[in-house]
Design a protein around this motif. Sequence first.
Motif, mmCIF file in Angstrom:
data_model
loop_
_atom_site.group_PDB
_atom_site.id
_atom_site.type_symbol
_atom_site.label_atom_id
_atom_site.label_comp_id
_atom_site.label_asym_id
_atom_site.label_seq_id
_atom_site.Cartn_x
_atom_site.Cartn_y
_atom_site.Cartn_z
ATOM 1 N N SER A 356 0.875 -1.146 0.125
ATOM 2 C CA SER A 356 0.047 -0.001 0.041
ATOM 3 C C SER A 356 0.847 1.303 -0.156
ATOM 4 C CB SER A 356 -0.814 0.058 1.162
ATOM 5 O OG SER A 356 -1.274 1.270 1.682
ATOM 6 N N GLU A 357 1.878 1.210 0.904
ATOM 7 C CA GLU A 357 2.960 2.390 0.863
ATOM 8 C C GLU A 357 3.326 2.475 -0.636
ATOM 9 O OE1 GLU A 357 5.241 1.810 4.331
ATOM 10 O OE2 GLU A 357 3.730 2.297 5.623
ATOM 11 N N TRP A 358 3.785 1.339 -1.212
ATOM 12 C CA TRP A 358 4.558 1.603 -2.417
ATOM 13 C C TRP A 358 3.802 2.046 -3.578
ATOM 14 C CZ3 TRP A 358 7.818 -3.692 -2.832
ATOM 15 C CH2 TRP A 358 8.958 -3.613 -2.270
ATOM 16 N N GLY A 359 2.284 1.620 -3.339
ATOM 17 C CA GLY A 359 1.481 2.280 -4.344
ATOM 18 C C GLY A 359 1.421 3.652 -3.932
ATOM 19 N N LYS A 360 1.357 4.109 -3.219
ATOM 20 C CA LYS A 360 1.244 5.573 -2.844
ATOM 21 C C LYS A 360 2.330 6.455 -3.252
ATOM 22 C CE LYS A 360 -1.696 5.385 1.353
ATOM 23 N NZ LYS A 360 -1.484 5.360 2.791
ATOM 24 N N MET A 361 3.524 5.724 -3.235
ATOM 25 C CA MET A 361 4.832 6.628 -3.438
ATOM 26 C C MET A 361 4.850 6.614 -4.967
ATOM 27 S SD MET A 361 7.659 4.616 -1.183
ATOM 28 C CE MET A 361 7.290 4.060 0.584
ATOM 29 N N LYS A 362 4.331 5.629 -5.873
ATOM 30 C CA LYS A 362 4.294 5.711 -7.427
ATOM 31 C C LYS A 362 5.703 6.069 -7.609
ATOM 32 C CE LYS A 362 -0.278 6.889 -8.223
ATOM 33 N NZ LYS A 362 -1.355 8.065 -8.263
ATOM 34 N N LYS A 363 5.941 7.491 -7.912
ATOM 35 C CA LYS A 363 7.554 7.888 -8.333
ATOM 36 C C LYS A 363 8.406 8.153 -7.090
ATOM 37 C CE LYS A 363 7.666 9.217 -12.987
ATOM 38 N NZ LYS A 363 7.373 7.586 -13.579
ATOM 39 N N GLY A 364 8.119 7.189 -6.077
ATOM 40 C CA GLY A 364 9.072 7.251 -4.576
ATOM 41 C C GLY A 364 10.240 6.788 -5.000
ATOM 42 N N TRP A 365 11.064 6.728 -3.787
ATOM 43 C CA TRP A 365 12.575 6.468 -4.089
ATOM 44 C C TRP A 365 12.749 5.120 -4.299
ATOM 45 C CZ3 TRP A 365 14.564 2.692 -0.957
ATOM 46 C CH2 TRP A 365 14.020 1.988 0.085
ATOM 47 N N MET A 366 12.109 4.196 -4.098
ATOM 48 C CA MET A 366 12.105 2.823 -4.694
ATOM 49 C C MET A 366 12.357 2.570 -6.262
ATOM 50 S SD MET A 366 10.114 0.284 -1.802
ATOM 51 C CE MET A 366 11.670 -0.833 -1.066
ATOM 52 N N GLU A 367 11.124 3.173 -6.824
ATOM 53 C CA GLU A 367 11.560 3.212 -8.255
ATOM 54 C C GLU A 367 12.809 3.827 -8.767
ATOM 55 O OE1 GLU A 367 7.426 4.253 -7.749
ATOM 56 O OE2 GLU A 367 6.779 3.323 -9.385
ATOM 57 N N GLU A 368 12.829 4.952 -8.117
ATOM 58 C CA GLU A 368 14.071 5.776 -8.398
ATOM 59 C C GLU A 368 15.259 4.882 -8.418
ATOM 60 O OE1 GLU A 368 14.491 9.661 -6.941
ATOM 61 O OE2 GLU A 368 12.455 10.144 -7.381
ATOM 62 N N PHE A 369 15.300 4.283 -7.230
ATOM 63 C CA PHE A 369 16.459 3.299 -7.034
ATOM 64 C C PHE A 369 16.691 2.221 -7.597
ATOM 65 C CE2 PHE A 369 19.108 0.481 -4.063
ATOM 66 C CZ PHE A 369 20.135 1.444 -3.879
ATOM 67 N N PHE A 370 15.683 1.285 -7.591
ATOM 68 C CA PHE A 370 15.604 0.157 -8.749
ATOM 69 C C PHE A 370 15.502 0.251 -10.045
ATOM 70 C CE2 PHE A 370 14.357 -1.321 -4.156
ATOM 71 C CZ PHE A 370 15.603 -1.987 -3.788
ATOM 72 N N GLY A 371 14.887 1.426 -10.538
ATOM 73 C CA GLY A 371 14.456 1.591 -11.978
ATOM 74 C C GLY A 371 13.036 0.918 -12.062
ATOM 75 N N SER A 372 12.100 1.391 -12.536
ATOM 76 C CA SER A 372 10.803 0.859 -13.030
ATOM 77 C C SER A 372 10.832 -0.234 -13.855
ATOM 78 C CB SER A 372 9.840 2.007 -13.450
ATOM 79 O OG SER A 372 10.423 2.764 -14.430
#
Length: 372
Positions: A356-372
């Motif tokens: 749920s938190e990832w869903g909210k992050m959308k362009k959050g740090w995880m996507e930036e870090f791991f690439g989409s």
Amino acid sequence: MQFEYYSILSISREATPEEIKKAYRKKAMELHPDRHGWDKQKEAEFKKLNEAYGVLSDDQKKAHYDRHGTMDNHGHWWFGGFGGGFQGGFDAGDLGDIFSSFFGGGFGGQTGWRSRKRADIWEDIEMRLRISLEDSILGGTRKIEFERSTTCHHCSGKGGKTETCKSCNGHGQVRERVQTVFGVMEQARACGTCGGKWEKIIEKCTYCHATGKIKEKIEKTIDIPKGIENGMTIKLRGEGNKWNDGNGDLYITFTVPENEGGLARDGADLHYSVRISPAEAVLWSERTLDLPILGKRSIDIKAGTQHGLVIAFRDEGMERLDRKWWKGSLMIHIEVDIPSKLSSDQKKLYEALLQSEWGKMKKGWMEEFFGS
Ligand SMILES: [Zn+2]
Ligand SMILES: [Zn+2]
């Protein structure tokens, strides 16, 4: 007899050095042995007068006398060291620091803080007493045992069977002419044979080995003042070594642990930590804590409680010895406990939460870090 030197000179304790000198001069003229044909009574008074003036005219000796009301027999009043019963475990060199002392209202009637000077330590007895933090919080009583010196009752402190000294015929003094502030006077000097004691020991007391002093074991129940801190000292007036002309005091220095059963002390405040789960911190909870010594306290954990929050219970800490009208606080520290072990149900819930938190992050740090 306490403070008798002042009455010997017929002056008040507030007398100035000038007044002391004047009073002495007047009395000395009155009592001088030459005027009384060496009358034994007057002679004793003259001797005592000189003793009184010797002390009250010397700043350092006077300061000591003003504190104790008496002087030591043995001439080592200045840094006389400890009484016989000292049982402490610290270096005498540290005493000035250790005795930032508290003299409890229930003991000497003095309340307040004071540093002990080393000159005070003379006929006094020092001891350490270990108590629990609980004793310090709740107060109470404690039985103590100590040893002190006292006058030998077999020889009344004389050291044995005595007879009148033949050298001075029981005067205790020999006469000599000396130059004084009043001109040449005939003055008495202590007899060398009997040391000015008028008497000579002819049969030594075997009980005290002619010292005139014996040790006695004392058992006493003392009050533990509420709030007493590690290193604080209480004074029991007159309970030190006992001599013919006065008693020393007993000083008890407390050793108190700073922590007990999870309760930690910082001055008059008490600290206790409680661990809550992340869910409790995020949502809400109510806890009834069973605190050591203090008993139960309820705390309300509001939604969104942060790690490190402190809930204070005012006036529920320790008694303050220096400011009796208010107490310290009890501080409950909230620690959010991150679980390292989860049940499979809990793991699923945390995973769902994370999704749920990832869903909210959308362009959050995880996507930036791991690439989409
Ligand atoms: Zn003599
Ligand atoms: Zn004796």
